[in-house]
Each structure stands twice: as structure tokens, then as C-alpha cells.
Design a protein around this motif. Structure first.
Motif, PDB file in Angstrom:
ATOM      1  N   GLN A 129       0.830  -1.212   0.000  1.00 13.21           N
ATOM      2  CA  GLN A 129       0.000   0.000   0.000  1.00 13.21           C
ATOM      3  C   GLN A 129       0.869   1.269   0.000  1.00 13.21           C
ATOM      4  O   GLN A 129       2.012   1.256   0.432  1.00 13.21           O
ATOM      5  CB  GLN A 129      -0.895  -0.022   1.232  1.00 13.21           C
ATOM      6  CG  GLN A 129      -0.081  -0.241   2.491  1.00 13.21           C
ATOM      7  CD  GLN A 129      -0.926  -0.257   3.741  1.00 13.21           C
ATOM      8  OE1 GLN A 129      -1.389   0.775   4.174  1.00 13.21           O
ATOM      9  NE2 GLN A 129      -1.128  -1.433   4.296  1.00 13.21           N
ATOM     10  N   GLY A 130       0.285   2.380  -0.469  1.00  8.40           N
ATOM     11  CA  GLY A 130       1.058   3.607  -0.626  1.00  8.40           C
ATOM     12  C   GLY A 130       1.449   4.270   0.677  1.00  8.40           C
ATOM     13  O   GLY A 130       2.508   4.845   0.777  1.00  8.40           O
ATOM     14  N   GLN A 131       0.620   4.187   1.712  1.00 11.23           N
ATOM     15  CA  GLN A 131       0.840   4.918   2.975  1.00 11.23           C
ATOM     16  C   GLN A 131       1.035   6.406   2.678  1.00 11.23           C
ATOM     17  O   GLN A 131       1.918   7.062   3.250  1.00 11.23           O
ATOM     18  CB  GLN A 131       2.068   4.356   3.722  1.00 11.23           C
ATOM     19  CG  GLN A 131       1.971   2.866   4.008  1.00 11.23           C
ATOM     20  CD  GLN A 131       3.311   2.227   4.377  1.00 11.23           C
ATOM     21  OE1 GLN A 131       4.354   2.561   3.844  1.00 11.23           O
ATOM     22  NE2 GLN A 131       3.272   1.272   5.283  1.00 11.23           N
ATOM     23  N   ASP A 132       0.200   6.933   1.783  1.00 13.66           N
ATOM     24  CA  ASP A 132       0.389   8.266   1.198  1.00 13.66           C
ATOM     25  C   ASP A 132       0.698   9.370   2.218  1.00 13.66           C
ATOM     26  O   ASP A 132       1.584  10.184   2.007  1.00 13.66           O
ATOM     27  CB  ASP A 132      -0.867   8.678   0.413  1.00 13.66           C
ATOM     28  CG  ASP A 132      -1.190   7.708  -0.710  1.00 13.66           C
ATOM     29  OD1 ASP A 132      -1.084   6.476  -0.493  1.00 13.66           O
ATOM     30  OD2 ASP A 132      -1.551   8.176  -1.807  1.00 13.66           O
ATOM     31  N   ALA A 133      -0.066   9.384   3.317  1.00 10.59           N
ATOM     32  CA  ALA A 133       0.017  10.507   4.258  1.00 10.59           C
ATOM     33  C   ALA A 133       1.349  10.541   4.999  1.00 10.59           C
ATOM     34  O   ALA A 133       1.739  11.582   5.529  1.00 10.59           O
ATOM     35  CB  ALA A 133      -1.134  10.417   5.266  1.00 10.59           C
ATOM     36  N   ALA A 134       2.044   9.406   5.046  1.00 10.77           N
ATOM     37  CA  ALA A 134       3.251   9.334   5.875  1.00 10.77           C
ATOM     38  C   ALA A 134       4.525   9.720   5.119  1.00 10.77           C
ATOM     39  O   ALA A 134       5.605   9.758   5.706  1.00 10.77           O
ATOM     40  CB  ALA A 134       3.391   7.926   6.458  1.00 10.77           C
ATOM     41  N   TRP A 135       4.408  10.002   3.824  1.00 15.21           N
ATOM     42  CA  TRP A 135       5.614  10.354   3.070  1.00 15.21           C
ATOM     43  C   TRP A 135       6.056  11.764   3.430  1.00 15.21           C
ATOM     44  O   TRP A 135       5.259  12.612   3.836  1.00 15.21           O
ATOM     45  CB  TRP A 135       5.373  10.228   1.550  1.00 15.21           C
ATOM     46  CG  TRP A 135       5.304   8.789   1.100  1.00 15.21           C
ATOM     47  CD1 TRP A 135       4.467   7.822   1.576  1.00 15.21           C
ATOM     48  CD2 TRP A 135       6.113   8.153   0.109  1.00 15.21           C
ATOM     49  NE1 TRP A 135       4.702   6.624   0.945  1.00 15.21           N
ATOM     50  CE2 TRP A 135       5.708   6.792   0.030  1.00 15.21           C
ATOM     51  CE3 TRP A 135       7.147   8.579  -0.737  1.00 15.21           C
ATOM     52  CZ2 TRP A 135       6.296   5.870  -0.845  1.00 15.21           C
ATOM     53  CZ3 TRP A 135       7.733   7.668  -1.617  1.00 15.21           C
ATOM     54  CH2 TRP A 135       7.316   6.331  -1.662  1.00 15.21           C
ATOM     55  N   GLN A 136       7.348  12.008   3.284  1.00 19.96           N
ATOM     56  CA  GLN A 136       7.939  13.329   3.484  1.00 19.96           C
ATOM     57  C   GLN A 136       7.174  14.374   2.663  1.00 19.96           C
ATOM     58  O   GLN A 136       6.699  14.054   1.574  1.00 19.96           O
ATOM     59  CB  GLN A 136       9.349  13.233   2.900  1.00 19.96           C
ATOM     60  CG  GLN A 136      10.453  13.916   3.609  1.00 19.96           C
ATOM     61  CD  GLN A 136      11.765  13.425   2.993  1.00 19.96           C
ATOM     62  OE1 GLN A 136      12.263  12.360   3.325  1.00 19.96           O
ATOM     63  NE2 GLN A 136      12.297  14.187   2.049  1.00 19.96           N
ATOM     64  N   ALA A 137       7.096  15.592   3.176  1.00 14.54           N
ATOM     65  CA  ALA A 137       6.373  16.651   2.463  1.00 14.54           C
ATOM     66  C   ALA A 137       6.904  16.786   1.035  1.00 14.54           C
ATOM     67  O   ALA A 137       8.112  16.767   0.810  1.00 14.54           O
ATOM     68  CB  ALA A 137       6.545  17.969   3.195  1.00 14.54           C
ATOM     69  N   GLY A 138       5.995  16.878   0.078  1.00 14.99           N
ATOM     70  CA  GLY A 138       6.406  17.060  -1.317  1.00 14.99           C
ATOM     71  C   GLY A 138       6.584  15.757  -2.072  1.00 14.99           C
ATOM     72  O   GLY A 138       6.780  15.758  -3.285  1.00 14.99           O
ATOM     73  N   LEU A 139       6.529  14.613  -1.361  1.00 16.98           N
ATOM     74  CA  LEU A 139       6.676  13.321  -2.035  1.00 16.98           C
ATOM     75  C   LEU A 139       5.345  12.578  -2.039  1.00 16.98           C
ATOM     76  O   LEU A 139       4.544  12.718  -1.124  1.00 16.98           O
ATOM     77  CB  LEU A 139       7.717  12.453  -1.330  1.00 16.98           C
ATOM     78  CG  LEU A 139       9.160  12.956  -1.314  1.00 16.98           C
ATOM     79  CD1 LEU A 139      10.041  11.978  -0.536  1.00 16.98           C
ATOM     80  CD2 LEU A 139       9.693  13.137  -2.740  1.00 16.98           C
ATOM     81  N   SER A 140       5.134  11.786  -3.081  1.00 19.51           N
ATOM     82  CA  SER A 140       3.942  10.936  -3.160  1.00 19.51           C
ATOM     83  C   SER A 140       4.385   9.556  -3.613  1.00 19.51           C
ATOM     84  O   SER A 140       5.306   9.422  -4.420  1.00 19.51           O
ATOM     85  CB  SER A 140       2.961  11.522  -4.182  1.00 19.51           C
ATOM     86  OG  SER A 140       2.179  10.479  -4.735  1.00 19.51           O
TER      87      SER A 140
END
Ligand SMILES: [Zn+2]
Length: 466
Positions: free
Chosen positions: A98-109
Motif C-alpha cells: 500500500q502507498g501509505q500516502d500521508a506518511a511520506w515526506q512533504a512534497g513526495l507521493s
């Protein structure tokens, strides 16, 4: 038509941005195989992204359903130059966690590839889309350099349920053994020993999980009125675990220990240095099997870990004897450990040691695999990598971790050589997953060189198998 031309073209794929372009498209496919509705995107990724790349290289491709209902399909591809010639089987997986989208460093997806310095960010860049892209582009470079030929037949299987534990893969290989028939298996997944060291690994340690449980009675009983009269399940469980593995991490029961370290494994492990990279924890020197180096402990020996323990309530203890206790233990084991009937044998062992109340349940299992480091395929691959990079690769008889290599080494009976293009700090399965551009570029050259050398190797390496 030279080896040098193959390596130059491979480097050009990276330097021109073609590699990043291909990987960007792959990353944009949200192929998280654990998602409920992933069937369409998994098939789409194979059909629209991987199939055209293989078609362009002269492969005949087809999608085949997974024998396990609800799990993503396989892409089977083959490129036969000479039906009587040697054949290599390759593997990769197109699904990601899964992407875990919200937990990535700011500016990364996770779903938009981004290059920051030497890091290529995106879900799957390391595991496994980036490694697959390296191999596809290196293949193109090698085929181009030899004027449209590889010099061997090549079969390719791309899986889309790896992140679910590869359900169906062993059955699939058994059912399609003819379509997967080969003389040698080569694939790329997992990490190098460290970022700067080209690495080959030849299998993986296996996993056997156990649950230990004591259910002694209904409800807790006052420890003042009943202490000394009632058997305490926490005390018994702790002591039983201590009979399996001691306080220094040494496995005490012969049932869970390997039968020794083969000389060829000892030799290949002797050169390896583990840990020591930024972010790595410090290794405990006086932990585990005495007399073994850290590399021997993680690559050539077994380890029994306590994963979880439960008895009473640590956050809110009460003055009572708890009725139950539970533990989950995990054995990581190497080839040469006999686990047949292990649940019953371990149960008997604990009973003989004085703990008949502990119930043993064997749960998750994955097989251990290992190609002998003395196999001629290893020598060929190692010499090829050294020629392409000017460095001797590290040769791991097996990974410390576990991959579903038994489908290829046991079910198909192939010698298995893995050439990883990732590194330990790649944040695989976590936010900020990335591939190192420098390692990808070197990986492109390593693979182009390896394909070239296999095309020249008519030869000893394949013949030795037959
Ligand atoms: Zn993975």
C-alpha cells in the motif's frame, strides 16, 4: 557488436532519462495487491505496461490467471532463439504494498516518481518495479549490441501477488513447468549487502513461526491466597522459551539448529561485513551462536526470535495469578535444518524438558533455499559483475530475510542467482521508498554485461547443469 557497446548503451538508457521515464509510468500504476479492488489494475499493469516492453524485445507474451482466486495474474513471456539452445528464466513482480500516502515526506507521493539528488522516490522504485525496469532496459541494450540476438533463450514470469506472500506461485510453477523450463534462473529483488557493493545472493533463509500457549484454568486467582498452590503460566512460558533459546540468543534445542556450515558457504560469507551503514543499529557482539562472525550468524545460521509475549496486563497488573500466557516465536533458518513434523517434535521436546502444559502450534512457513556458492553459474555471474564494475561482488549464499525462491529452486529445480539493485536503507515497505540512481545505473550495466556474457557462455555453465 561488443560487450563494451552493451554497457555503453545501458548507461545511455540511464543518462538520457529513458530509464526514469519508463519507471515513472510504472510507478503511476497503483498496483497495491492487498487492496480489495486491485484485480483490474494488476492485469492492466501487466497488459499495458510490461507486455508492450517485452513485445518490443521480441517476446511472445500471455497473461495467465492465478490458481488462487482473488490473487493477481502472471505474465508469461518467452523469446526463443534456438529451441536446442540454453534457456534462462527471469522473474519480477509488478505489485507493491500500500502507498501509505500521508506518511511520506512533504512534497513526495508514492504514486508520482520524483528524483531528489541520487534518490528516485516512489512506491515500487526499489521493490520491485525499478529492478524490473533495470532488467528490461539492460536486455534491450544487450540485444541491440548483439545485432538483435541474445545468444540464449529467455523466459520471463512477472507476478502480481508477491506482496501477499506469493499465494499460488508454487502451484503455478508446478502446473506450467514446461512453459518455465530453463537451465538457469536469474532475477533481481531485495537489497545489495550495502549500497556500494555489487551483490549476488543464491537463495534465502526460511521462516517457521510458532505459537506457544498455556491455558491453565478459568480466570485469575488471588496471588496471596493461591500463590505457591497454582502453576503460573507466565513463569512456565518464560522457562519453556529459555529451553528453546537462552539469554544470549543461542538456540538450545538441536531440533531448531542447522547441521553445520558447509565449507563453500563459510568461504563466501568470510568476506562479508554486515551493518555499519548510516542508520544501521549497532551489532551486539556477544549475542547469538558463540564462535560465529556476525555475517555467519545472519547468513549461515539459524536464529530464534521472540516476536510477541502476552501474560496478564503489564499496563495494569493486578495481584493475581493469570490463567493464560502466549508467545509467538519465529525461526529464521538455513538449508540443512530438518523441520519435518516440527510441531509434534517440539511439543514432545518441551514435554520431555518438563513443560507438558505448553501447547505448540506451527504457523507460517516458508522454505529455506540456497544454491551452492561453488556452482559454475555463480562463478560466471561473479566474473561478469567484476568485469562490468571493476569490483568483486559480495556473494551471499542466501539472504538473511526470506523470498519465495523455492518455487524456482525446488519446484522447478533451477540454480538460482539473484542480482539485487536496491540497498538496505531503501525504505522498502515504508514511506519514502527509493532507488539510488547510481545503483540503478550500475545495475543497468551489470545486467547488460551479464546478458552479454551468458550469450557467450554457450557453455560450461549450462552444460554443467545438463
Ligand atoms: Zn516487497
Amino acid at each position: 557488436m561488443t560487450r563494451q557497446a552493451a554497457l555503453q548503451e545501458a548507461a545511455r538508457c540511464y543518462d538520457s532519462g529513458e530509464f526514469i521515464q519508463q519507471l515513472s509510468r510504472q510507478v503511476a500504476w497503483r498496483t497495491a495487491s492487498e487492496a480489495e479492488d486491485s484485480a483490474g489494475v494488476l492485469a492492466g499493469f501487466l497488459e499495458q505496461e510490461i507486455r508492450p516492453a517485452l513485445d518490443a524485445l521480441g517476446f511472445a507474451c500471455r497473461l495467465v490467471p492465478n490458481p488462487v482466486a482473488g490473487c493477481g495474474p502472471y505474465l508469461l513471456a518467452e523469446r526463443i532463439e534456438d529451441a536446442a539452445g540454453p534457456t534462462v528464466l527471469m522473474y519480477g513482480h509488478g505489485d507493491v504494498i500500500q502507498g501509505q500516502d500521508a506518511a511520506w515526506q512533504a512534497g513526495l507521493s508514492p504514486w508520482v516518481l520524483q528524483v531528489v539528488g541520487d534518490r528516485i522516490y516512489g512506491r515500487g522504485t526499489a521493490d520491485n518495479k525499478g529492478q524490473l525496469a533495470v532488467n528490461l532496459q539492460a536486455l534491450r541494450a544487450a540485444i541491440g549490441a548483439r545485432g538483435g540476438r541474445l545468444g540464449f533463450n529467455l523466459r520471463f514470469i512477472v507476478e502480481t501477488a508477491e506482496e501477499r506472500g506469493s499465494p499460488g506461485l508454487n502451484d503455478f510453477c508446478r502446473d506450467h513447468a514446461d512453459a518455465l523450463k530453463a537451465d538457469l534462473f536469474i532475477a533481481s529483488d531485495g537489497p545489495r549487502l550495502n549500497a556500494r557493493t555489487p551483490t549476488l545472493f543464491l537463495g534465502s533463509r526460511g521462516i517457521q513461526n510458532f505459537e506457544l500457549a498455556l491455558d491453565l484454568r478459568q480466570g485469575a486467582h488471588h496471588s496471596g491466597n493461591w500463590g505457591g498452590l497454582l502453576r503460573n503460566p507466565g513463569t512456565v512460558l518464560a522457562a519453556a522459551i529459555g529451553r528453546l533459546v537462552d539469554g544470549q540468543g543461542v538456540i538450545r534445542t538441536p531440533l531448531l539448529r542447522p547441521d553445520g556450515i558447509p565449507e563453500s558457504v563459510r568461504e563466501s560469507v568470510a568476506r562479508l561485513v554486515v551493518g555499519g551503514s548510516p542508520g544501521d543499529p549497532d551489532i551486539d557482539e556477544a549475542w547469538g551462536e558463540p564462535g560465529l562472525s556476525p555475517a555467519e550468524r545472519v547468513f549461515a545460521w539459524n536464529t530464534l526470535e521472540v516476536l510477541a509475549l502476552e501474560c496478564g496486563n503489564v499496563k495494569k497488573p493486578i495481584g493475581a495469578i493469570p490463567p493464560t500466557a502466549r508467545a509467538v516465536l519465529q525461526l529464521r533458518y538455513v538449508v540443512g535444518t530438518d523441520l519435518a513434523g516440527i510441531e509434534a517434535r517440539l511439543q514432545q521436546y518441551l514435554a520431555d524438558e518438563g513443560f507438558p502444559w505448553v501447547r505448540v502450534k506451527a504457523t507460517m512457513h516458508m522454505a529455506a533455499t540456497r544454491l551452492d556458492p561453488d556452482d559454475p553459474a555463480v562463478a560466471l555471474a561473479a566474473a561478469s559483475v567484476a568485469r562490468s564494475t571493476g569490483r568483486r561482488p559480495a556473494i551471499l549464499p542466501n539472504l538473511g530475510g526470506t523470498i519465495p525462491n523455492d518455487a524456482f529452486s525446488e519446484v522447478l529445480g533451477l540454480p538460482t542467482v539473484w542480482v539485487p539493485h536496491s540497498y538496505p536503507a531503501c525504505s522498502q515497505h515504508a514511506p519514502n521508498e527509493h532507488l539510488l540512481g547510481s545503483v540503478a545505473r550500475e545495475g543497468l550495466q551489470i545486467m547488460a554485461g551479464l546478458f552479454w556474457d551468458l550469450g557467450e557462455a554457450d557453455a560450461a555453465v549450462f552444460a554443467a547443469r545438463a
